[in-house]
Motif scaffolding. Sequence first.
Motif, PDB file in Angstrom:
ATOM      1  N   PRO A   1      -2.758   4.110   0.627  1.00  8.17           N
ATOM      2  CA  PRO A   1      -4.013   4.076  -0.133  1.00  8.17           C
ATOM      3  C   PRO A   1      -5.256   4.116   0.764  1.00  8.17           C
ATOM      4  O   PRO A   1      -6.216   4.826   0.460  1.00  8.17           O
ATOM      5  N   LEU A   2      -5.230   3.390   1.877  1.00  7.64           N
ATOM      6  CA  LEU A   2      -6.374   3.398   2.789  1.00  7.64           C
ATOM      7  C   LEU A   2      -6.538   4.748   3.480  1.00  7.64           C
ATOM      8  O   LEU A   2      -7.662   5.254   3.622  1.00  7.64           O
TER       9      LEU A   2
ATOM     10  N   THR B   1      -5.628   7.668   2.394  1.00  7.44           N
ATOM     11  CA  THR B   1      -6.137   8.634   1.415  1.00  7.44           C
ATOM     12  C   THR B   1      -7.652   8.529   1.304  1.00  7.44           C
ATOM     13  O   THR B   1      -8.363   9.545   1.326  1.00  7.44           O
ATOM     14  N   LYS B   2      -8.172   7.320   1.197  1.00  4.19           N
ATOM     15  CA  LYS B   2      -9.620   7.119   1.103  1.00  4.19           C
ATOM     16  C   LYS B   2     -10.330   7.551   2.384  1.00  4.19           C
ATOM     17  O   LYS B   2     -11.383   8.191   2.331  1.00  4.19           O
ATOM     18  N   LEU B   3      -9.771   7.201   3.526  1.00  2.00           N
ATOM     19  CA  LEU B   3     -10.388   7.579   4.796  1.00  2.00           C
ATOM     20  C   LEU B   3     -10.382   9.093   4.995  1.00  2.00           C
ATOM     21  O   LEU B   3     -11.365   9.665   5.472  1.00  2.00           O
ATOM     22  N   ASN B   4      -9.275   9.739   4.626  1.00  2.00           N
ATOM     23  CA  ASN B   4      -9.212  11.200   4.746  1.00  2.00           C
ATOM     24  C   ASN B   4     -10.266  11.874   3.880  1.00  2.00           C
ATOM     25  O   ASN B   4     -10.848  12.885   4.281  1.00  2.00           O
ATOM     26  N   GLN B   5     -10.501  11.345   2.696  1.00  2.00           N
ATOM     27  CA  GLN B   5     -11.527  11.925   1.823  1.00  2.00           C
ATOM     28  C   GLN B   5     -12.915  11.817   2.452  1.00  2.00           C
ATOM     29  O   GLN B   5     -13.753  12.682   2.259  1.00  2.00           O
ATOM     30  N   LYS B   6     -13.153  10.738   3.209  1.00  2.00           N
ATOM     31  CA  LYS B   6     -14.461  10.542   3.839  1.00  2.00           C
ATOM     32  C   LYS B   6     -14.629  11.373   5.112  1.00  2.00           C
ATOM     33  O   LYS B   6     -15.739  11.782   5.433  1.00  2.00           O
TER      34      LYS B   6
ATOM     35  N   THR C   1      -4.655  11.993   9.348  1.00  2.00           N
ATOM     36  CA  THR C   1      -3.674  11.155   8.660  1.00  2.00           C
ATOM     37  C   THR C   1      -2.884  10.314   9.657  1.00  2.00           C
ATOM     38  O   THR C   1      -2.705   9.107   9.464  1.00  2.00           O
TER      39      THR C   1
END
Length: 165
Positions: A69-70, A72-77, A92
């Motif tokens: 979950p973390l 995924t959020k970091l990759n989006q940013k 990743t």
Amino acid sequence: MHEETRLPRNGKEFILFLAIISILSVNIIAPIIMGYQFGFSKDVYLDTLKVIPFVWICVVLLVTLVANPLVTKLNQKFTEPTDGFNARILFTILFSVTILSILLTIIGSWIGTRQMSLNLIRTFLYNWPRNFFIAFWFETLIAQPAARFTMKKLHASQARKTINV
């Protein structure tokens, strides 16, 4: 990235992907880290083998419940839709290894020594960079490529079966 043949496309494939990476990582990284921590000897290696199943369970739980979950959020940013596959994978790996190495430097030590000691937290800044370095390069050069290769072969096999039917 869902059309990508090097990544899992469903839950079953994710389990296989996770199993490959986690089993390789735990069986290689844990003995190396324990060797650096306590010395490279047969006794240390045999002690490491005794705790590997518990570390593996911890790794799987941490990956699925915390890291993914973390990450995924970091990759989006930190990534853009136009970024290539390799850039996304490298981010990743970087985020996953950072999160897991921080957690496992403490939790893995507690499992390995079979005690919850605050001394491990005091030595964290000494141990974590070494653990991160070992895990990052192992994941980047061995575990992740092996899992992606397996996915690519699996998807090629599925495509051949679809064409033959």
